[in-house]
Design a protein around this motif. Structure first.
Motif, PDB file in Angstrom:
ATOM      1  N   THR A  85       0.815  -1.215   0.000  1.00  0.00           N
ATOM      2  CA  THR A  85       0.000   0.000   0.000  1.00  0.00           C
ATOM      3  C   THR A  85       0.852   1.271   0.000  1.00  0.00           C
ATOM      4  O   THR A  85       0.322   2.371  -0.237  1.00  0.00           O
ATOM      5  N   LYS A  86       2.140   1.140   0.266  1.00  0.00           N
ATOM      6  CA  LYS A  86       3.011   2.318   0.226  1.00  0.00           C
ATOM      7  C   LYS A  86       3.331   2.748  -1.205  1.00  0.00           C
ATOM      8  O   LYS A  86       3.945   3.800  -1.411  1.00  0.00           O
ATOM      9  N   PHE A  87       2.913   1.924  -2.176  1.00  0.00           N
ATOM     10  CA  PHE A  87       3.040   2.268  -3.592  1.00  0.00           C
ATOM     11  C   PHE A  87       1.620   2.417  -4.158  1.00  0.00           C
ATOM     12  O   PHE A  87       1.016   1.436  -4.600  1.00  0.00           O
ATOM     13  N   SER A 158      12.669   2.370  -0.334  1.00  0.00           N
ATOM     14  CA  SER A 158      12.254   2.565   1.057  1.00  0.00           C
ATOM     15  C   SER A 158      12.578   3.979   1.537  1.00  0.00           C
ATOM     16  O   SER A 158      11.966   4.476   2.488  1.00  0.00           O
ATOM     17  N   THR A 159      13.511   4.649   0.888  1.00  0.00           N
ATOM     18  CA  THR A 159      13.891   6.010   1.287  1.00  0.00           C
ATOM     19  C   THR A 159      13.173   7.085   0.469  1.00  0.00           C
ATOM     20  O   THR A 159      13.387   8.269   0.710  1.00  0.00           O
ATOM     21  N   TRP A 160      12.335   6.674  -0.484  1.00  0.00           N
ATOM     22  CA  TRP A 160      11.668   7.637  -1.350  1.00  0.00           C
ATOM     23  C   TRP A 160      10.490   8.292  -0.650  1.00  0.00           C
ATOM     24  O   TRP A 160       9.951   7.784   0.345  1.00  0.00           O
ATOM     25  N   ARG A 165       7.203   6.997  -4.937  1.00  0.00           N
ATOM     26  CA  ARG A 165       6.753   5.596  -5.025  1.00  0.00           C
ATOM     27  C   ARG A 165       5.500   5.482  -5.886  1.00  0.00           C
ATOM     28  O   ARG A 165       5.343   4.514  -6.638  1.00  0.00           O
ATOM     29  N   GLN A 166       4.604   6.466  -5.816  1.00  0.00           N
ATOM     30  CA  GLN A 166       3.428   6.467  -6.688  1.00  0.00           C
ATOM     31  C   GLN A 166       3.850   6.590  -8.148  1.00  0.00           C
ATOM     32  O   GLN A 166       3.309   5.895  -9.022  1.00  0.00           O
ATOM     33  N   ALA A 167       4.817   7.451  -8.420  1.00  0.00           N
ATOM     34  CA  ALA A 167       5.297   7.616  -9.797  1.00  0.00           C
ATOM     35  C   ALA A 167       5.900   6.316 -10.316  1.00  0.00           C
ATOM     36  O   ALA A 167       5.696   5.942 -11.480  1.00  0.00           O
ATOM     37  N   TYR A 168       6.633   5.619  -9.469  1.00  0.00           N
ATOM     38  CA  TYR A 168       7.225   4.341  -9.873  1.00  0.00           C
ATOM     39  C   TYR A 168       6.130   3.303 -10.172  1.00  0.00           C
ATOM     40  O   TYR A 168       6.194   2.588 -11.178  1.00  0.00           O
ATOM     41  N   ALA A 169       5.129   3.240  -9.323  1.00  0.00           N
ATOM     42  CA  ALA A 169       4.077   2.233  -9.471  1.00  0.00           C
ATOM     43  C   ALA A 169       3.196   2.473 -10.682  1.00  0.00           C
ATOM     44  O   ALA A 169       2.499   1.550 -11.135  1.00  0.00           O
ATOM     45  N   ASN A 170       3.228   3.681 -11.238  1.00  0.00           N
ATOM     46  CA  ASN A 170       2.370   4.032 -12.378  1.00  0.00           C
ATOM     47  C   ASN A 170       3.187   4.583 -13.545  1.00  0.00           C
ATOM     48  O   ASN A 170       2.728   5.459 -14.276  1.00  0.00           O
TER      49      ASN A 170
END
Length: 249
Positions: A85-87, A158-160, A165-170
Motif C-alpha cells: 500500500t506504500k506504492f 524505502s527512502t523515497w 513511489r506512486q510515480a514508480y508504481a504508475n
C-alpha cells in the motif's frame, strides 16, 4: 673572423637565432595555492579539463547493457517496513477515465479492444511474453511491474517519498516498466528477482534481463550480489545491446 670558426663542421654552427625567453609567452603560477600543472613548451597555457557533470533527473543516457549493470550500486536487500500500500498504483494520472492498468492494456493490445464508459474493455487480444501465450480477454491478464514493488523497496525505494513511489508504481513514461502478462506467469513470479525467477519463454530472457537493468538504471535502484551475478550470467549469453534510459530520479 676566427680562423677556427671557418673550419667547424656546418652541423656544429648555430643555424637558429638565439631565443629571447623574455619575450616568449609563459605560464605564470598564481601567487598562492598549489602549483598549476606543467605547461606545454608552446603557448597557449593549459589547464586540466573540468570533470564530467554526472547525469541528473530528466537526462537521457545510452550505454551497453553490461556497462549499465556494472554501473548499478551493489548492496544487500532490506525489506524492513515494506507494504504494498506504500506504492499507490492504478491511478488515473491524466484524468481520462482509464487507470494505469487500462492504459497498459490499451497500449499493448495486439488487436485493439472496444472501450466503453468507465474505460471498460471488451474484445481485443494480447500477447504474454513471459510464457509465449496469446489471450483474448483482458481479465486473464495482470499488469506486472517488471521490477516488482517489493524489489524496488529492497533496492532503495524505502527512502523515497510517497509521491516518488506512486510515480514508480504508475510509470507509463517507459514502456519497459509495466507489462501485460498472463495472470499465471505474474503470480508465479510474484516479487522475485532474476536470481530465483526467469520467464518460462526462454527466448524472452535476454529482453527480460536487459529491461530489468534499464528500469533499475532509470530509478537509480541497487542490485544485491546474487542478483548481479544472475543477471550477468544471463547477459553473457545475449548481445551487449545498448539501452537508452531517461532518468526518473
Amino acid at each position: 673572423m676566427d680562423q677556427r670558426a671557418q673550419t667547424w663542421p656546418a652541423r656544429l654552427r648555430r643555424s637558429q637565432p638565439v631565443r629571447d625567453l623574455r619575450t616568449e609567452p609563459r605560464c605564470v603560477p598564481p601567487p598562492y595555492g598549489p602549483r598549476p600543472p606543467r605547461c606545454p613548451r608552446s603557448p597557449p597555457c593549459c589547464s586540466p579539463p573540468p570533470p564530467p557533470t554526472p547525469p541528473t533527473t530528466g537526462d537521457t543516457i545510452a550505454l551497453p547493457v553490461r556497462d549499465a549493470l556494472a554501473a548499478l550500486p551493489v548492496q544487500d536487500e532490506d525489506r524492513t517496513g515494506y507494504e504494498r500500500t506504500k506504492f499507490r498504483h492504478w491511478i488515473d494520472a491524466d484524468r481520462d477515465g482509464c487507470s494505469t492498468r487500462a492504459e497498459v492494456l490499451l497500449a499493448e493490445a495486439v488487436t485493439a479492444p472496444e472501450q466503453s464508459t468507465g474505460c471498460q474493455l471488451t474484445g481485443g487480444s494480447w500477447y504474454s511474453p513471459y510464457d509465449d501465450t496469446y489471450f483474448t480477454a483482458a481479465r486473464a491478464l495482470d499488469i506486472d511491474h517488471l521490477v516488482p514493488l517489493a524489489e524496488a523497496w529492497d533496492s532503495g525505494a524505502s527512502t523515497w517519498t510517497a509521491a516518488e513511489r506512486q510515480a514508480y508504481a504508475n510509470d507509463l513514461d517507459d514502456d519497459r516498466a509495466l507489462i501485460a502478462v498472463s495472470a499465471a506467469s505474474n503470480r508465479s513470479k510474484a516479487d522475485q528477482d532474476p536470481t530465483t525467477w526467469q520467464p518460462s519463454a526462454t527466448g524472452y530472457r535476454c529482453t527480460y534481463a536487459t529491461d530489468w537493468v534499464a528500469i533499475k538504471t532509470r530509478w537509480s535502484l541497487a542490485v544485491d550480489p546474487a542478483e548481479q551475478t544472475a543477471i550477468s550470467a544471463t547477459l553473457g549469453t545475449c548481445p551487449n545491446a545498448p539501452i537508452e534510459v531517461t532518468l526518473a530520479r
